[in-house]
Design a protein around this motif. Structure first.
Motif, PDB file in Angstrom:
ATOM      1  N   ASP A 173     -10.111  -2.079   1.691  1.00 38.36           N
ATOM      2  CA  ASP A 173     -10.340  -0.642   1.822  1.00 38.36           C
ATOM      3  C   ASP A 173      -9.609  -0.196   3.096  1.00 38.36           C
ATOM      4  O   ASP A 173     -10.095  -0.374   4.205  1.00 38.36           O
ATOM      5  N   GLY A 189       0.847  -1.198   0.000  1.00 33.54           N
ATOM      6  CA  GLY A 189       0.000   0.000   0.000  1.00 33.54           C
ATOM      7  C   GLY A 189       0.874   1.237   0.000  1.00 33.54           C
ATOM      8  O   GLY A 189       2.064   1.185   0.357  1.00 33.54           O
ATOM      9  N   GLU A 239      -7.408  -7.303  -1.886  1.00 35.12           N
ATOM     10  CA  GLU A 239      -7.452  -5.844  -1.820  1.00 35.12           C
ATOM     11  C   GLU A 239      -8.413  -5.417  -0.704  1.00 35.12           C
ATOM     12  O   GLU A 239      -9.532  -5.914  -0.637  1.00 35.12           O
ATOM     13  N   ASN A 279      -3.300  -5.724   0.047  1.00 30.68           N
ATOM     14  CA  ASN A 279      -3.025  -4.392  -0.495  1.00 30.68           C
ATOM     15  C   ASN A 279      -4.063  -3.417   0.060  1.00 30.68           C
ATOM     16  O   ASN A 279      -5.259  -3.563  -0.174  1.00 30.68           O
ATOM     17  N   LYS A 284       3.272   0.268  -7.594  1.00 35.15           N
ATOM     18  CA  LYS A 284       1.925  -0.187  -7.968  1.00 35.15           C
ATOM     19  C   LYS A 284       1.910  -1.359  -8.970  1.00 35.15           C
ATOM     20  O   LYS A 284       1.030  -2.218  -8.882  1.00 35.15           O
ATOM     21  N   VAL A 326      -5.928  -0.044   0.046  1.00 34.47           N
ATOM     22  CA  VAL A 326      -6.213   1.046  -0.892  1.00 34.47           C
ATOM     23  C   VAL A 326      -6.780   2.232  -0.110  1.00 34.47           C
ATOM     24  O   VAL A 326      -7.774   2.089   0.610  1.00 34.47           O
ATOM     25  N   ALA A 359      -0.768   4.111   4.199  1.00 34.70           N
ATOM     26  CA  ALA A 359      -1.942   3.251   3.985  1.00 34.70           C
ATOM     27  C   ALA A 359      -2.281   2.419   5.215  1.00 34.70           C
ATOM     28  O   ALA A 359      -3.391   1.886   5.322  1.00 34.70           O
TER      29      ALA A 359
END
Ligand code: AP5
Ligand code: MG
Length: 219
Positions: free
Chosen positions: A196, A7, A194, A112, A180, A114, A11
């Motif tokens: 949030d 991230g 992934e 990851n 990325k 985001v 993040a």
């Protein structure tokens, strides 16, 4: 359990790593923390990496890959580890795969986080870290019991040297360009999850634990 946290800067990689290492009893391996420690000790490695870190540029792959090969060969990583901030380039990803193959082990999951840029900037500008033990705080969302004092060891809380507005903007753009592409790299290997990362930190922690719930602690 062998996990990788990815991230952008801010993040929440380090924050989740601090929770996960206790929950799963695995070492938190952060290249950023290792480099900061080397700078503090003014070691040969510290002198090599300081200028890159101060500007928010990546340390050259040749240096980073070697540091990590040594670190992951250590005894405490035998039964699992939690990587934070490595790999950060495709070359580092490929080198890690070669190393894992040599050691005959595999990653279990790549998370990851985001998070939108405006939130990343707010988080990083408000971040405070303990000068002595490295524990992380935030002036709004994760306050210590006594302002400026670490809950864990009583050390002084400071801002990281690379947490200035200009350096943050550069770190985010370096992330976009150089790190990325690894998202797709791990998606293709069917390892990527992934998340949030803008949710409450405890909510994210519970999400990760739920995903890992069915998995074994070792191997
Ligand atoms: P590194 O130390 O890895 O920094 P970074 O990637 O820029 O990431 P950060 O540590 O800033 O963010 P984080 O995701 O850990 O966020 P945190 O959990 O602290 O690398 C530093 C430098 O080292 C690089 O620029 C480079 O020079 C060099 N380097 C390192 N690895 C390298 C590599 N592999 N190759 C080459 N060079 C390398 O959270 C941030 C703040 O937000 C905290 O205050 C926290 O309390 C708060 N927060 C976290 N989660 C939440 C939440 N859910 N809600 C509200 N607040 C939250
Ligand atoms: Mg970090």
């Amino acid at each position: 359990m062998r996990l990788l946290l990815m991230g952008a800067p801010g993040a929440g990689k380090g924050t989740q790593a601090a929770l996960l290492k206790n929950a799963y009893n695995i070492p938190h391996v952060s290249t950023g923390d290792m480099f900061r420690e080397a700078i503090k000790l003014d070691s040969e490695l510290g002198r090599k990496v300081k200028a890159y870190m101060d500007k928010g540029e990546l340390v050259p792959d040749s240096v980073t890959v070697e540091v990590m090969a040594d670190r992951l060969a250590k005894d405490d990583c035998k039964d699992g580890f939690l990587l934070d901030g490595y790999p950060r380039t495709l070359k580092q990803g490929q080198e890690l795969d070669l190393l894992l193959k040599r050691l005959n082990i595999k990653l279990d999951k790549v998370f990851n986080f985001v998070v939108k840029e405006e939130i990343l900037i707010r988080r990083i500008l408000g971040r405070r870290v303990c000068k002595k033990c490295g524990a992380g705080y935030h002036v709004d969302t994760l306050k210590p019991k006594v302002e400026g004092v670490c809950d864990v060891c009583g050390g002084e809380l400071i801002s990281r040297k690379d947490d200035t507005y200009e350096t943050i903007k550069n770190r985010i753009s370096v992330y976009e360009k150089q790190t990325k592409p690894l998202v797709e790299y791990y998606e293709k290997q069917d390892l990527l999850v992934e998340l949030d990362g803008s949710k409450d930190l405890n909510e994210t922690f519970v999400e990760i634990k739920d995903i890992l719930g069915g998995m074994n602690d070792h191997n």
